[in-house]
Scaffold this motif. Structure first.
Motif, PDB file in Angstrom:
ATOM      1  N   LEU A 291      32.044  28.811  28.998  1.00 41.44           N
ATOM      2  CA  LEU A 291      32.735  30.101  28.989  1.00 41.44           C
ATOM      3  C   LEU A 291      33.597  30.260  27.745  1.00 41.44           C
ATOM      4  CD1 LEU A 291      33.977  30.071  32.709  1.00 41.44           C
ATOM      5  CD2 LEU A 291      31.733  30.772  31.820  1.00 41.44           C
ATOM      6  N   GLY A 292      33.342  31.305  26.993  1.00 42.04           N
ATOM      7  CA  GLY A 292      34.152  31.630  25.824  1.00 42.04           C
ATOM      8  C   GLY A 292      34.289  33.128  25.703  1.00 42.04           C
ATOM      9  N   GLY A 293      34.711  33.589  24.549  1.00 45.33           N
ATOM     10  CA  GLY A 293      34.868  35.013  24.316  1.00 45.33           C
ATOM     11  C   GLY A 293      34.293  35.403  22.971  1.00 45.33           C
ATOM     12  N   CYS A 294      34.166  36.717  22.768  1.00 43.17           N
ATOM     13  CA  CYS A 294      33.662  37.231  21.499  1.00 43.17           C
ATOM     14  C   CYS A 294      34.631  38.320  21.032  1.00 43.17           C
ATOM     15  CB  CYS A 294      32.218  37.727  21.654  1.00 43.17           C
ATOM     16  SG  CYS A 294      31.259  37.756  20.113  1.00 43.17           S
ATOM     17  N   CYS A 295      34.131  39.388  20.441  1.00 43.71           N
ATOM     18  CA  CYS A 295      34.982  40.374  19.776  1.00 43.71           C
ATOM     19  C   CYS A 295      36.093  40.901  20.689  1.00 43.71           C
ATOM     20  CB  CYS A 295      34.136  41.540  19.294  1.00 43.71           C
ATOM     21  SG  CYS A 295      32.883  41.082  18.080  1.00 43.71           S
ATOM     22  N   GLY A 296      37.303  40.853  20.181  1.00 45.94           N
ATOM     23  CA  GLY A 296      38.446  41.403  20.897  1.00 45.94           C
ATOM     24  C   GLY A 296      39.109  40.456  21.869  1.00 45.94           C
ATOM     25  N   THR A 297      38.516  39.282  22.095  1.00 45.87           N
ATOM     26  CA  THR A 297      39.121  38.331  23.028  1.00 45.87           C
ATOM     27  C   THR A 297      39.973  37.317  22.280  1.00 45.87           C
ATOM     28  OG1 THR A 297      37.233  36.812  22.961  1.00 45.87           O
ATOM     29  CG2 THR A 297      37.194  38.541  24.638  1.00 45.87           C
ATOM     30  N   ASP A 298      40.990  36.830  22.970  1.00 40.62           N
ATOM     31  CA  ASP A 298      41.856  35.789  22.426  1.00 40.62           C
ATOM     32  C   ASP A 298      42.222  34.847  23.560  1.00 40.62           C
ATOM     33  OD1 ASP A 298      44.206  36.919  23.789  1.00 40.62           O
ATOM     34  OD2 ASP A 298      44.169  38.478  22.254  1.00 40.62           O
ATOM     35  N   VAL A 299      43.215  34.015  23.358  1.00 41.75           N
ATOM     36  CA  VAL A 299      43.513  32.987  24.350  1.00 41.75           C
ATOM     37  C   VAL A 299      43.981  33.593  25.675  1.00 41.75           C
ATOM     38  CG1 VAL A 299      45.940  32.594  23.724  1.00 41.75           C
ATOM     39  CG2 VAL A 299      44.527  30.681  24.580  1.00 41.75           C
ATOM     40  N   ARG A 300      44.531  34.800  25.652  1.00 41.44           N
ATOM     41  CA  ARG A 300      44.918  35.462  26.909  1.00 41.44           C
ATOM     42  C   ARG A 300      43.701  35.702  27.795  1.00 41.44           C
ATOM     43  NH1 ARG A 300      47.392  40.777  24.643  1.00 41.44           N
ATOM     44  NH2 ARG A 300      45.549  40.460  23.323  1.00 41.44           N
ATOM     45  N   HIS A 301      42.609  36.138  27.191  1.00 43.85           N
ATOM     46  CA  HIS A 301      41.392  36.380  27.959  1.00 43.85           C
ATOM     47  C   HIS A 301      40.819  35.069  28.502  1.00 43.85           C
ATOM     48  CE1 HIS A 301      41.839  39.806  25.215  1.00 43.85           C
ATOM     49  NE2 HIS A 301      41.159  40.516  26.084  1.00 43.85           N
ATOM     50  N   LEU A 302      40.798  34.035  27.667  1.00 38.12           N
ATOM     51  CA  LEU A 302      40.248  32.760  28.130  1.00 38.12           C
ATOM     52  C   LEU A 302      41.109  32.136  29.221  1.00 38.12           C
ATOM     53  CD1 LEU A 302      37.644  31.293  27.268  1.00 38.12           C
ATOM     54  CD2 LEU A 302      38.327  33.177  25.770  1.00 38.12           C
ATOM     55  N   ARG A 303      42.415  32.342  29.143  1.00 38.82           N
ATOM     56  CA  ARG A 303      43.284  31.824  30.205  1.00 38.82           C
ATOM     57  C   ARG A 303      42.987  32.543  31.521  1.00 38.82           C
ATOM     58  NH1 ARG A 303      47.639  32.418  27.831  1.00 38.82           N
ATOM     59  NH2 ARG A 303      47.867  30.260  27.083  1.00 38.82           N
ATOM     60  N   ALA A 304      42.814  33.864  31.468  1.00 36.98           N
ATOM     61  CA  ALA A 304      42.516  34.620  32.682  1.00 36.98           C
ATOM     62  C   ALA A 304      41.147  34.216  33.230  1.00 36.98           C
ATOM     63  CB  ALA A 304      42.547  36.115  32.381  1.00 36.98           C
ATOM     64  N   ILE A 305      40.170  34.021  32.349  1.00 34.92           N
ATOM     65  CA  ILE A 305      38.844  33.582  32.786  1.00 34.92           C
ATOM     66  C   ILE A 305      38.919  32.210  33.445  1.00 34.92           C
ATOM     67  CG2 ILE A 305      36.563  32.868  31.942  1.00 34.92           C
ATOM     68  CD1 ILE A 305      37.009  35.095  29.723  1.00 34.92           C
ATOM     69  N   ARG A 306      39.646  31.292  32.803  1.00 31.60           N
ATOM     70  CA  ARG A 306      39.818  29.954  33.382  1.00 31.60           C
ATOM     71  C   ARG A 306      40.482  30.021  34.739  1.00 31.60           C
ATOM     72  NH1 ARG A 306      44.066  26.167  32.341  1.00 31.60           N
ATOM     73  NH2 ARG A 306      45.344  28.021  32.750  1.00 31.60           N
ATOM     74  N   ASP A 307      41.548  30.788  34.843  1.00 37.91           N
ATOM     75  CA  ASP A 307      42.301  30.852  36.099  1.00 37.91           C
ATOM     76  C   ASP A 307      41.441  31.412  37.231  1.00 37.91           C
ATOM     77  OD1 ASP A 307      44.478  29.841  34.757  1.00 37.91           O
ATOM     78  OD2 ASP A 307      45.543  31.754  34.632  1.00 37.91           O
ATOM     79  N   THR A 308      40.675  32.438  36.921  1.00 36.62           N
ATOM     80  CA  THR A 308      39.815  33.044  37.948  1.00 36.62           C
ATOM     81  C   THR A 308      38.684  32.095  38.335  1.00 36.62           C
ATOM     82  OG1 THR A 308      40.314  35.258  37.086  1.00 36.62           O
ATOM     83  CG2 THR A 308      38.344  35.028  38.471  1.00 36.62           C
ATOM     84  N   TRP A 309      38.171  31.389  37.352  1.00 29.76           N
ATOM     85  CA  TRP A 309      37.019  30.522  37.598  1.00 29.76           C
ATOM     86  C   TRP A 309      37.359  29.337  38.489  1.00 29.76           C
ATOM     87  CZ3 TRP A 309      32.248  31.943  35.941  1.00 29.76           C
ATOM     88  CH2 TRP A 309      31.215  31.008  36.049  1.00 29.76           C
ATOM     89  N   ILE A 310      38.541  28.763  38.319  1.00 32.26           N
ATOM     90  CA  ILE A 310      38.874  27.536  39.050  1.00 32.26           C
ATOM     91  C   ILE A 310      39.627  27.793  40.343  1.00 32.26           C
ATOM     92  CG2 ILE A 310      38.901  26.205  36.906  1.00 32.26           C
ATOM     93  CD1 ILE A 310      41.926  26.205  36.985  1.00 32.26           C
ATOM     94  N   HIS A 311      39.928  29.039  40.632  1.00 33.90           N
ATOM     95  CA  HIS A 311      40.662  29.314  41.875  1.00 33.90           C
ATOM     96  C   HIS A 311      39.832  30.118  42.849  1.00 33.90           C
ATOM     97  CE1 HIS A 311      44.282  28.593  39.182  1.00 33.90           C
ATOM     98  NE2 HIS A 311      44.402  27.701  40.153  1.00 33.90           N
TER      99      HIS A 311
END
Length: 311
Positions: A291-311
């Motif tokens: 899981l990563g991001g592309c245009c317009g994403t930064d660490v805020r998006h990856l943190r939200a993706i991580r949090d949703t994925w593991i909970h």
């Protein structure tokens, strides 16, 4: 296909970074001629700028028990046509690709003991064209010949794998897959799609993957530079082909490529909403785990993706 085994093929969560170029340009105010990040490797100030970009994502991974990380080179534009526009000859371009890998080796040494999962070094090969239009090359053979020098340079730098990113046609993807076989490295092929779920070439994602798999199967497939809403409808039917997709790097925005191409401001979307879309892909894409991001994403998006994925 190479016999090398990538740890992400065994499952488990693997994180990656976000939109490198859009972050540097729009959030950090870094000038990137031709939207190319690899010229930053020329001097220590530029190399440190890249390290500062990667470190928050590596910290996010370090804070995620048992998560691995796919650390990708800043070489999306480091091929012959773009290199020529930026004043690089063949030898200088090869060295830039090697230097990009060396930067990642330094980061791996810095972070290896802090991560509880594997850290995979991935050499990025971008499209010959601009990534939004299927305008080159004309044949599989042309694509292999064109991309082989970059694949060889990334191998010489010491990557664990190659990643063909923002592929707009099956022909170019097959050419890079053959080049990966030539340099004996495992490959992930990442297609981009338009808002109708089709590649810029007009092929469906399923069709393009089938063509590549029939010729030179990669280790796995990914999708990038698209919002989940652009292709999720095409996954409803499911099937074994969907199990070949392990990676996803979404755009933050729901805009089309044409709209993004003329945008003067960065559309960062809603990180939490984007994370919800990632979570909903788990059913139609049961193998999805990188899981990563592309245009317009930064660490805020990856943190939200991580949090949703593991909970």
């Amino acid at each position: 296909m190479t016999t090398a085994i990538l740890p992400q093929l065994a499952g488990g969560l693997f994180l990656s970074d976000g939109g490198l170029e859009t972050t540097l340009v729009y959030l950090d105010g870094v000038a990137l001629p031709c939207f190319a990040a690899f010229p930053l490797l020329k001097d220590e100030a530029g190399r440190e700028r890249l390290r500062r970009y990667y470190r928050p994502y590596l910290q996010l991974c370090a804070d995620t028990p048992r998560a691995g990380f796919v650390l990708e080179t800043a070489t999306w534009r480091a091929n012959a046509d773009w290199g020529h526009l930026l004043g690089y000859d063949a030898a200088e371009l090869a060295q830039a690709n090697i230097d990009a890998v060396r930067l990642l080796h330094g980061l791996r040494a810095e972070w290896r003991s802090r991560l509880t999962g594997p850290l995979v070094l991935s050499g990025v090969i971008g499209p010959r064209g601009d990534g939004y239009v299927a305008d080159a090359p004309d044949s599989v053979e042309d694509a292999m010949g064109y991309h082989l020098p970059q694949a060889a340079a990334l191998r010489d730098g010491g990557v664990d794998m190659l990643a063909a990113v923002t592929m707009t046609s099956s022909a170019e993807a097959v050419g890079i897959a053959r080049a990966a076989n030539e340099v004996d490295l495992p490959l992930a092929i990442s297609f981009t799609v338009e808002t109708d779920g089709r590649l810029p070439s007009g092929e469906s994602l399923r069709e393009a993957m089938a063509i590549v798999d029939a010729d030179s199967p990669p280790a796995y497939f990914s999708v990038n530079c698209a919002h989940p809403t652009h292709f999720s409808a095409g996954l409803v039917e499911g099937g074994d082909w969907a199990r070949r997709i392990r990676g996803f790097r979404a755009n933050a925005s729901t805009l089309s490529h044409a709209e993004l191409d003329v945008a003067t401001e960065l559309d960062t979307g809603d990180p939490v909403d984007l994370a919800g879309h990632y979570q909903r892909l788990r059913i139609p894409l049961p193998a999805l785990n990188v899981l990563g991001g592309c245009c317009g994403t930064d660490v805020r998006h990856l943190r939200a993706i991580r949090d949703t994925w593991i909970h």
